[in-house]
Design a protein around this motif. Sequence first.
Motif, PDB file in Angstrom:
ATOM      1  N   VAL A 119       4.995 -12.971  -5.925  1.00 19.06           N
ATOM      2  CA  VAL A 119       5.900 -12.596  -4.833  1.00 19.06           C
ATOM      3  C   VAL A 119       6.011 -11.088  -4.697  1.00 19.06           C
ATOM      4  CG1 VAL A 119       8.305 -12.645  -4.061  1.00 19.06           C
ATOM      5  CG2 VAL A 119       7.230 -14.726  -4.910  1.00 19.06           C
ATOM      6  N   LEU A 120       6.165 -10.385  -5.826  1.00 18.71           N
ATOM      7  CA  LEU A 120       6.324  -8.939  -5.768  1.00 18.71           C
ATOM      8  C   LEU A 120       5.028  -8.237  -5.360  1.00 18.71           C
ATOM      9  CD1 LEU A 120       8.653  -8.224  -8.841  1.00 18.71           C
ATOM     10  CD2 LEU A 120       9.252  -8.559  -6.429  1.00 18.71           C
ATOM     11  N   CYS A 121       3.889  -8.765  -5.815  1.00 17.37           N
ATOM     12  CA  CYS A 121       2.610  -8.165  -5.408  1.00 17.37           C
ATOM     13  C   CYS A 121       2.361  -8.376  -3.922  1.00 17.37           C
ATOM     14  CB  CYS A 121       1.462  -8.771  -6.226  1.00 17.37           C
ATOM     15  SG  CYS A 121       1.370  -8.181  -7.931  1.00 17.37           S
ATOM     16  N   VAL A 122       2.650  -9.572  -3.428  1.00 15.22           N
ATOM     17  CA  VAL A 122       2.497  -9.848  -1.996  1.00 15.22           C
ATOM     18  C   VAL A 122       3.434  -8.958  -1.190  1.00 15.22           C
ATOM     19  CG1 VAL A 122       2.877 -11.574  -0.200  1.00 15.22           C
ATOM     20  CG2 VAL A 122       1.665 -12.199  -2.292  1.00 15.22           C
ATOM     21  N   SER A 123       4.658  -8.763  -1.728  1.00 15.77           N
ATOM     22  CA  SER A 123       5.621  -7.895  -1.037  1.00 15.77           C
ATOM     23  C   SER A 123       5.092  -6.473  -0.926  1.00 15.77           C
ATOM     24  CB  SER A 123       6.957  -7.892  -1.782  1.00 15.77           C
ATOM     25  OG  SER A 123       7.504  -9.189  -1.845  1.00 15.77           O
ATOM     26  N   ILE A 144       9.537  -0.900   0.113  1.00 19.40           N
ATOM     27  CA  ILE A 144       9.828   0.525   0.282  1.00 19.40           C
ATOM     28  C   ILE A 144       8.929   1.376  -0.611  1.00 19.40           C
ATOM     29  CG2 ILE A 144      11.584   2.311  -0.034  1.00 19.40           C
ATOM     30  CD1 ILE A 144      13.678   0.178   0.692  1.00 19.40           C
ATOM     31  N   THR A 145       8.736   0.929  -1.874  1.00 19.18           N
ATOM     32  CA  THR A 145       7.874   1.659  -2.806  1.00 19.18           C
ATOM     33  C   THR A 145       6.442   1.705  -2.306  1.00 19.18           C
ATOM     34  OG1 THR A 145       9.257   0.980  -4.681  1.00 19.18           O
ATOM     35  CG2 THR A 145       7.052   1.798  -5.187  1.00 19.18           C
ATOM     36  N   ALA A 146       5.972   0.590  -1.746  1.00 20.22           N
ATOM     37  CA  ALA A 146       4.611   0.541  -1.213  1.00 20.22           C
ATOM     38  C   ALA A 146       4.446   1.504  -0.043  1.00 20.22           C
ATOM     39  CB  ALA A 146       4.269  -0.882  -0.787  1.00 20.22           C
ATOM     40  N   GLN A 147       5.480   1.623   0.772  1.00 22.68           N
ATOM     41  CA  GLN A 147       5.422   2.556   1.895  1.00 22.68           C
ATOM     42  C   GLN A 147       5.366   4.004   1.410  1.00 22.68           C
ATOM     43  OE1 GLN A 147       8.893   1.385   4.130  1.00 22.68           O
ATOM     44  NE2 GLN A 147       7.789  -0.171   5.305  1.00 22.68           N
ATOM     45  N   GLN A 148       5.991   4.268   0.261  1.00 25.68           N
ATOM     46  CA  GLN A 148       5.965   5.621  -0.314  1.00 25.68           C
ATOM     47  C   GLN A 148       4.689   5.880  -1.105  1.00 25.68           C
ATOM     48  OE1 GLN A 148       9.565   5.562  -2.622  1.00 25.68           O
ATOM     49  NE2 GLN A 148      10.876   6.053  -0.867  1.00 25.68           N
ATOM     50  N   HIS A 149       3.932   4.835  -1.369  1.00 28.53           N
ATOM     51  CA  HIS A 149       2.698   4.927  -2.155  1.00 28.53           C
ATOM     52  C   HIS A 149       1.567   4.313  -1.325  1.00 28.53           C
ATOM     53  CE1 HIS A 149       1.780   6.305  -6.168  1.00 28.53           C
ATOM     54  NE2 HIS A 149       0.968   5.286  -6.379  1.00 28.53           N
ATOM     55  N   PRO A 150       1.217   4.951  -0.216  1.00 22.71           N
ATOM     56  CA  PRO A 150       0.294   4.345   0.751  1.00 22.71           C
ATOM     57  C   PRO A 150      -1.137   4.254   0.243  1.00 22.71           C
ATOM     58  CG  PRO A 150       0.741   6.617   1.345  1.00 22.71           C
ATOM     59  CD  PRO A 150       1.630   6.303   0.177  1.00 22.71           C
ATOM     60  N   GLY A 151      -1.930   3.525   0.994  1.00 24.44           N
ATOM     61  CA  GLY A 151      -3.341   3.374   0.648  1.00 24.44           C
ATOM     62  C   GLY A 151      -3.567   2.138  -0.207  1.00 24.44           C
ATOM     63  N   ILE A 156       0.624  -2.929  -9.140  1.00 25.71           N
ATOM     64  CA  ILE A 156       0.476  -4.179  -9.884  1.00 25.71           C
ATOM     65  C   ILE A 156       0.846  -3.971 -11.348  1.00 25.71           C
ATOM     66  CG2 ILE A 156      -1.190  -5.914 -10.673  1.00 25.71           C
ATOM     67  CD1 ILE A 156      -2.689  -5.562  -8.090  1.00 25.71           C
ATOM     68  N   ILE A 157       0.629  -2.746 -11.864  1.00 22.16           N
ATOM     69  CA  ILE A 157       0.900  -2.467 -13.276  1.00 22.16           C
ATOM     70  C   ILE A 157       2.376  -2.669 -13.626  1.00 22.16           C
ATOM     71  CG2 ILE A 157       0.840  -0.697 -15.086  1.00 22.16           C
ATOM     72  CD1 ILE A 157      -1.612   0.481 -13.702  1.00 22.16           C
ATOM     73  N   PRO A 158       3.319  -1.994 -12.951  1.00 20.32           N
ATOM     74  CA  PRO A 158       4.728  -2.236 -13.291  1.00 20.32           C
ATOM     75  C   PRO A 158       5.170  -3.668 -13.009  1.00 20.32           C
ATOM     76  CG  PRO A 158       4.561  -0.871 -11.318  1.00 20.32           C
ATOM     77  CD  PRO A 158       3.199  -0.950 -11.907  1.00 20.32           C
TER      78      PRO A 158
END
Length: 212
Positions: free
Chosen positions: A53-57, A135-142, A150-152
Motif C-alpha cells: 500500500v505504501l509503495c503504491v502510494s 507528499i514525500t514522493a512529490q518532494q522526491h521526484p523521478g 522503498i527502503i524506508p
Amino acid sequence: MNEYTYLLKVAIALLAIVNPIGSLPIFISATSGWSKVERARTARTVGMTVMIVLCVSAFIGDKVLDFFGIDIPSFQVGGGILLLLISISMMHGKQSGTRQTAEEAQDLAEREVIAIVPLSIPLLAGPGAISSMIITAQQHPGFWGHVSLIIPVALISLFIWGLLLLSDAITDYLGPIGINIVTRLMGLILAAMSVEFIAHGLTGLFPQLAGG
C-alpha cells in the motif's frame, strides 16, 4: 550520505505515523483465540500489505486519487469514520467481528481479509501514512527517487512483521484481564485519533471551519 540521512528521516517520520506499537493491542484483540501459526500468517500478511500500500502510494497514489476524483481530505474523513467505528467496538469490549460461527472462525479467507482490513488498512497504512508517502514522493521526484523510498517502507514493514510475531508472547504476559484493559484504553486513543483524522479532513474540505 545526504541521501541516506534523508531516507532515515523518512523512515522515522513514517514509523511515528504508522505507530505499530500502538496498534499491537488491536492486533491481539482481532486475533484472539487464534493459533500461533495463524497469527504468524496474519502478521506476514499485514507486513506485506502495508509495504504494498505504501509503495503504491509513493508511485501512483496521487494519480489514483485524481482518477477517482478523491482528494486527501475526503480520504481522511472516510478513514477516520471507519477507525471511529472500530474504536467504539473496542471500548464496548467487543474483540472483533470475526467471532461468528465455528465454520466462519475456521475460514482462512476470512482471516486474510481481517489482516488486510482493518489491521493493515486503515489502522497501519491509513490516511496519515498514505498522505505522507504521497507528499514525500512529490518532494522526491523521478523514478529512482520513488524507488529509493522503498527502503524506508521495507524497514517499517519488517518492523511491523517482527513486532506482530511477538504478540503471542505479549498475550501470555498480559492475560485476558490485561488485554481487556489495554483494548479499552487503546479504543479510547484510537477514537481520539479518528476524530483528528476527521477534523483535519473537514478542515481541508471546508477551510472556513479553520477560521476564528
